[in-house]
Design a protein around this motif. Structure first.
Motif, PDB file in Angstrom:
ATOM      1  N   HIS A 171       2.809   3.269 -10.005  1.00 19.75           N
ATOM      2  CA  HIS A 171       3.957   3.629  -9.158  1.00 19.75           C
ATOM      3  C   HIS A 171       5.264   2.932  -9.578  1.00 19.75           C
ATOM      4  O   HIS A 171       6.023   2.451  -8.744  1.00 19.75           O
ATOM      5  CB  HIS A 171       3.632   3.322  -7.691  1.00 19.75           C
ATOM      6  N   ARG A 217      -0.516   6.164 -12.403  1.00 16.70           N
ATOM      7  CA  ARG A 217      -0.729   5.115 -13.394  1.00 16.70           C
ATOM      8  C   ARG A 217      -0.292   5.504 -14.801  1.00 16.70           C
ATOM      9  O   ARG A 217      -0.364   6.664 -15.175  1.00 16.70           O
ATOM     10  CB  ARG A 217      -2.212   4.732 -13.411  1.00 16.70           C
ATOM     11  N   VAL A 244       0.822  -1.226   0.000  1.00 20.05           N
ATOM     12  CA  VAL A 244       0.000   0.000   0.000  1.00 20.05           C
ATOM     13  C   VAL A 244       0.851   1.269   0.000  1.00 20.05           C
ATOM     14  O   VAL A 244       0.330   2.367   0.071  1.00 20.05           O
ATOM     15  CB  VAL A 244      -1.000   0.005   1.180  1.00 20.05           C
ATOM     16  N   GLN A 259      -2.620  14.132  -6.302  1.00 15.68           N
ATOM     17  CA  GLN A 259      -3.596  13.077  -6.061  1.00 15.68           C
ATOM     18  C   GLN A 259      -3.955  13.127  -4.580  1.00 15.68           C
ATOM     19  O   GLN A 259      -3.075  13.041  -3.719  1.00 15.68           O
ATOM     20  CB  GLN A 259      -2.966  11.701  -6.385  1.00 15.68           C
ATOM     21  N   PHE A 294      -8.124   1.701  -0.088  1.00 17.55           N
ATOM     22  CA  PHE A 294      -7.725   0.285  -0.206  1.00 17.55           C
ATOM     23  C   PHE A 294      -6.939  -0.210   0.998  1.00 17.55           C
ATOM     24  O   PHE A 294      -6.440  -1.337   0.990  1.00 17.55           O
ATOM     25  CB  PHE A 294      -6.917   0.067  -1.497  1.00 17.55           C
ATOM     26  N   ASP A 318      -9.657   9.430  -4.859  1.00 22.04           N
ATOM     27  CA  ASP A 318      -8.411   8.864  -5.389  1.00 22.04           C
ATOM     28  C   ASP A 318      -8.233   9.494  -6.771  1.00 22.04           C
ATOM     29  O   ASP A 318      -8.276   8.817  -7.790  1.00 22.04           O
ATOM     30  CB  ASP A 318      -8.526   7.339  -5.465  1.00 22.04           C
TER      31      ASP A 318
HETATM   32  C1  GLA Z   1      -2.235   5.429  -5.201  1.00 25.69           C
HETATM   33  C2  GLA Z   1      -3.355   5.089  -6.083  1.00 25.69           C
HETATM   34  C3  GLA Z   1      -4.384   4.315  -5.355  1.00 25.69           C
HETATM   35  C4  GLA Z   1      -3.779   3.110  -4.691  1.00 25.69           C
HETATM   36  C5  GLA Z   1      -2.622   3.520  -3.829  1.00 25.69           C
HETATM   37  C6  GLA Z   1      -1.901   2.338  -3.250  1.00 25.69           C
HETATM   38  O1  GLA Z   1      -2.500   6.478  -4.395  1.00 25.69           O
HETATM   39  O2  GLA Z   1      -3.914   6.228  -6.716  1.00 25.69           O
HETATM   40  O3  GLA Z   1      -5.392   3.923  -6.237  1.00 25.69           O
HETATM   41  O4  GLA Z   1      -3.336   2.198  -5.651  1.00 25.69           O
HETATM   42  O5  GLA Z   1      -1.714   4.287  -4.555  1.00 25.69           O
HETATM   43  O6  GLA Z   1      -2.721   1.506  -2.525  1.00 25.69           O
END
Ligand code: GLA
Length: 347
Positions: free
Chosen positions: A106, A81, A69, A284, A290, A250
């Motif tokens: 990432h 992404r 995470v 962001q 999540f 998000d």
């Molecule tokens: C980022 C993404 C999320 C999630 C987190 C990791 O912030 O935008 O959607 O994938 O990383 O959990």
């Protein structure tokens, strides 16, 4: 100020990781590691003068080796992404790891957040500089790159994160910090009562896989309007397609150009306000949708939506959208950017 270094354990590969603690005159403390150049802890005074650790993290380096995470993570070479895990640069198609469905997230499976960086401390500036050599085609990005991330703790309770990079071929640089903030610290299980302000008139529309469509949407009359303080939980579950797609907040906001803070978050409980400053065009806001009870520092389980990330960046998938500011840097050019998280208290 004195910077202390201590052992943070051994990685699976047998490398020795270290923790560095920075302290300022106001008593604030920042703990960072050369493993992943991660931000491990941030102890900030609350309205009673008690220190609260306002970021989620792990007690051991092994936590950061399995950090799905991205707690406290330095993200590179590309944050957020890249759609279909593909991009075109100078007429050539490059493919990346598909580590988020069909898409790249990432950087891919071998993120910078899970590598050992080298470190230099600077007690005059109260900073730690982490350095990483990223070889040509690392993660699918061209060019041998020299990268550094410097954390500086200032006496006005700000943690400044400075990124510098350059490569010997044209490449993408779009780094960020993925710290999860909860301004009530470890005693809290939810960030939903926190209030957030984002100095942005628009956000980038994304599809159900969180890949930008290229459209820029005005925030007026939507739950994405954070131009005045908004309680995070107020509309997070409302029947608004972008929030359904993101499972909450998000999304990338198109930051208004300003000399001041691009975003703020405050908790009326602790009285702590965090201000975010950056020279980057996007941010962001991710509300930990999540998180699912990952076990972190002191055995605490990090519940869904227990903390929020403020990931400053070029817009997601910018490399595939001509109307987004480009994250491509020519061979020899310097990528240089800075993000500051500054803490104040209201009593
Ligand atoms: C980022 C993404 C999320 C999630 C987190 C990791 O912030 O935008 O959607 O994938 O990383 O959990």
């Amino acid at each position: 100020m004195l910077i202390t270094k201590k052992d943070f354990g051994r990685t699976k590969k047998g490398e020795n990781a270290s923790l560095y603690t920075l302290t300022n005159k106001a008593g604030m403390k920042a703990v960072v590691s050369d493993f992943g150049a991660v931000l491990v802890s941030l102890f900030v005074p609350d309205k009673n003068g008690d220190l609260k650790d306002v970021v989620w993290g792990y007690d051991k380096v092994s936590g950061y080796e399995n950090n799905g995470v991205y707690l406290g993570s330095t993200i590179g070479r590309n944050s957020n992404r890249i759609g279909k895990s593909k991009y075109n640069l100078n007429g050539k198609e490059y493919t990346l790891d598909k580590n988020d469905g069909q898409n790249n997230l990432h950087g891919g499976f071998d993120g910078y957040n899970a590598r050992l960086w080298s470190a230099n401390t600077d007690e005059i500036n109260n900073s730690v500089k982490f350095m990483l050599d990223s070889p040509d085609m690392d993660q699918g990005f061209p060019g041998n790159a020299k990268i550094s991330v410097t954390y500086t703790l200032t006496d006005d309770n700000a943690i400044k994160i400075s990124y510098e990079a350059s490569a010997d071929k044209d490449t993408i640089f779009n780094m960020t910090n993925h710290s999860y903030f909860n301004l009530d610290g470890e005693s809290s299980d939810s960030v939903l009562e926190h209030q957030v302000l984002i100095n942005a008139d628009a956000f980038t529309e994304a599809d159900a896989e969180s890949i930008p469509t290229g459209k820029i949407i005005d925030v007026t009359d939507t739950p994405m309007d954070f131009r005045n303080y908004r309680v995070i939980g107020k509309d997070i579950d409302s029947d608004y397609e972008p929030l359904k797609f993101g499972a909450g907040y998000d999304h990338n906001w198109v930051l208004n150009k300003t000399e001041g803070a691009v975003a703020k978050m405050r908790s009326l409980n602790s009285g702590i306000t965090m201000e975010v400053y950056t020279d980057l065009p996007g941010m962001q806001l991710y509300t930990g949708n999540f998180l699912a009870g990952e076990e972190g520092k002191n055995g605490k389980k990090y519940a869904r939506r227990s903390a929020a990330c403020f990931e400053t960046q070029y817009f997601p998938d910018a490399v595939n959208h001509e109307n987004f500011q480009s994250p491509i840097f020519s061979a020899g050019d310097k990528y240089k950017t800075e993000t500051i998280y500054k803490f104040t208290v209201e009593s």
